[in-house]
Design an enzyme around this catalytic site. Sequence first.
Site, PDB file in Angstrom:
ATOM      1  N   HIS A  52      -5.958  -0.449   8.116  1.00 28.84           N
ATOM      2  CA  HIS A  52      -5.509  -1.755   8.601  1.00 28.84           C
ATOM      3  C   HIS A  52      -4.491  -1.560   9.717  1.00 28.84           C
ATOM      4  O   HIS A  52      -4.089  -0.435  10.017  1.00 28.84           O
ATOM      5  CB  HIS A  52      -4.958  -2.621   7.465  1.00 28.84           C
ATOM      6  CG  HIS A  52      -3.703  -2.114   6.821  1.00 28.84           C
ATOM      7  ND1 HIS A  52      -3.668  -0.976   6.045  1.00 28.84           N
ATOM      8  CD2 HIS A  52      -2.421  -2.592   6.813  1.00 28.84           C
ATOM      9  CE1 HIS A  52      -2.444  -0.782   5.591  1.00 28.84           C
ATOM     10  NE2 HIS A  52      -1.657  -1.747   6.054  1.00 28.84           N
ATOM     11  N   HIS A  54      -1.241  -2.399  10.399  1.00 30.16           N
ATOM     12  CA  HIS A  54       0.217  -2.332  10.352  1.00 30.16           C
ATOM     13  C   HIS A  54       0.744  -1.060  11.008  1.00 30.16           C
ATOM     14  O   HIS A  54       0.125   0.007  10.929  1.00 30.16           O
ATOM     15  CB  HIS A  54       0.717  -2.438   8.914  1.00 30.16           C
ATOM     16  CG  HIS A  54       0.605  -3.820   8.353  1.00 30.16           C
ATOM     17  ND1 HIS A  54       0.655  -4.098   7.006  1.00 30.16           N
ATOM     18  CD2 HIS A  54       0.450  -5.025   8.972  1.00 30.16           C
ATOM     19  CE1 HIS A  54       0.537  -5.404   6.814  1.00 30.16           C
ATOM     20  NE2 HIS A  54       0.413  -5.982   7.991  1.00 30.16           N
ATOM     21  N   ASP A  56       3.015   1.105  10.427  1.00 29.22           N
ATOM     22  CA  ASP A  56       3.239   2.331   9.663  1.00 29.22           C
ATOM     23  C   ASP A  56       1.935   3.020   9.259  1.00 29.22           C
ATOM     24  O   ASP A  56       1.946   4.038   8.575  1.00 29.22           O
ATOM     25  CB  ASP A  56       4.113   2.070   8.439  1.00 29.22           C
ATOM     26  CG  ASP A  56       3.471   1.122   7.431  1.00 29.22           C
ATOM     27  OD1 ASP A  56       2.796   0.172   7.860  1.00 29.22           O
ATOM     28  OD2 ASP A  56       3.656   1.330   6.216  1.00 29.22           O
ATOM     29  N   HIS A  57       0.813   2.474   9.739  1.00 29.03           N
ATOM     30  CA  HIS A  57      -0.492   3.079   9.494  1.00 29.03           C
ATOM     31  C   HIS A  57      -1.192   3.487  10.795  1.00 29.03           C
ATOM     32  O   HIS A  57      -2.112   4.299  10.757  1.00 29.03           O
ATOM     33  CB  HIS A  57      -1.386   2.119   8.710  1.00 29.03           C
ATOM     34  CG  HIS A  57      -0.896   1.862   7.320  1.00 29.03           C
ATOM     35  ND1 HIS A  57      -1.513   2.374   6.207  1.00 29.03           N
ATOM     36  CD2 HIS A  57       0.181   1.169   6.865  1.00 29.03           C
ATOM     37  CE1 HIS A  57      -0.847   2.005   5.116  1.00 29.03           C
ATOM     38  NE2 HIS A  57       0.185   1.266   5.506  1.00 29.03           N
ATOM     39  N   HIS A 108      -4.230  -7.980   1.703  1.00 29.97           N
ATOM     40  CA  HIS A 108      -2.988  -7.510   2.318  1.00 29.97           C
ATOM     41  C   HIS A 108      -2.987  -7.891   3.794  1.00 29.97           C
ATOM     42  O   HIS A 108      -2.008  -8.434   4.311  1.00 29.97           O
ATOM     43  CB  HIS A 108      -2.882  -5.999   2.131  1.00 29.97           C
ATOM     44  CG  HIS A 108      -1.650  -5.390   2.702  1.00 29.97           C
ATOM     45  ND1 HIS A 108      -0.381  -5.661   2.222  1.00 29.97           N
ATOM     46  CD2 HIS A 108      -1.471  -4.500   3.717  1.00 29.97           C
ATOM     47  CE1 HIS A 108       0.512  -4.987   2.911  1.00 29.97           C
ATOM     48  NE2 HIS A 108      -0.115  -4.269   3.829  1.00 29.97           N
ATOM     49  N   ASP A 130      -3.248  -0.125   1.703  1.00 24.14           N
ATOM     50  CA  ASP A 130      -2.237  -0.907   0.986  1.00 24.14           C
ATOM     51  C   ASP A 130      -2.864  -1.995   0.126  1.00 24.14           C
ATOM     52  O   ASP A 130      -2.203  -2.990  -0.201  1.00 24.14           O
ATOM     53  CB  ASP A 130      -1.266  -1.553   1.981  1.00 24.14           C
ATOM     54  CG  ASP A 130      -0.307  -0.555   2.603  1.00 24.14           C
ATOM     55  OD1 ASP A 130      -0.356   0.636   2.239  1.00 24.14           O
ATOM     56  OD2 ASP A 130       0.482  -0.971   3.475  1.00 24.14           O
ATOM     57  N   HIS A 168       1.412   4.594  -0.187  1.00 24.26           N
ATOM     58  CA  HIS A 168       2.853   4.478  -0.408  1.00 24.26           C
ATOM     59  C   HIS A 168       3.213   5.026  -1.787  1.00 24.26           C
ATOM     60  O   HIS A 168       2.457   4.857  -2.749  1.00 24.26           O
ATOM     61  CB  HIS A 168       3.334   3.021  -0.324  1.00 24.26           C
ATOM     62  CG  HIS A 168       3.342   2.464   1.060  1.00 24.26           C
ATOM     63  ND1 HIS A 168       4.376   2.683   1.948  1.00 24.26           N
ATOM     64  CD2 HIS A 168       2.440   1.701   1.726  1.00 24.26           C
ATOM     65  CE1 HIS A 168       4.112   2.073   3.096  1.00 24.26           C
ATOM     66  NE2 HIS A 168       2.940   1.470   2.984  1.00 24.26           N
TER      67      HIS A 168
END
Length: 255
Positions: A52, A54, A56-57, A108, A130, A168
């Site tokens: 996805h 985001h 942090d990905h 998410h 996530d 995570h």
Amino acid sequence: MNLLALPAFTDNYIWMVHDGQRALVVDPGDAQPVFHALQQHGLQLEAILVTHHHADHVGGVDALRDATGASVYGPARERIPAPLHKLSQGERISALGIAFEVIDVPGHTAGHIAYFAPDWEGAPLLFCGDTLFSGGCGRLFEGTPAQMLVSLSALAALPGNTRVCCTHEYTLGNLKFARAVEPDNAALAQYQAECVAKRAADVPTLPSSIALELKINPFLRTRCTAVQQAARAFDASTLDEASVLGALRTWKNQF
């Protein structure tokens, strides 16, 4: 084949699979841990799988692609750094000789996908980003409880020995909440103790398995009487299974 969890930021894992020469990585929010692992093990990066959009990905995607020429795969319905192979439900790819099936798992984010390898080193392998965590699920930033219920149900239907590689290290916090939902769940209490010991030894709690999550994860146990009763004690308006999940997620956000 080797499966590594590369720590990133404060609690992310960038998953790496390698055969001693070639590698793929999943959700590289930071390029530096990947570059370090490539150099340490003498690997060539061939593929980057993204679940996805985001930051942090995807934050390390451009640097890794530019430096290695790796192919990038990601969700068709989200903005992922281009160029990439856009994927959606039912499509199949081969990366590092591993056959992956793509599963749409919105909730998410609106276009979140997961990668499922039916047979990797003797058991299935799931990269779920996530959407599903050990003992929990992702926040509903762009989706609805009903969407997340469908997504989690699709993952829950995978073989029990599927290794669950989420991104995570949220397990201890999730299990503390799960114990509040199901204080009498013996399997949950045992798993929590095991995970506390792992983290004390600085060992990842992941990967988990689908069979384990079905025993301990309240977001996969929305049909269980004890979970439904706990959700209704938090929100008396809770009626159907989707609203049970929604109540649990709201409760977890406030926990």
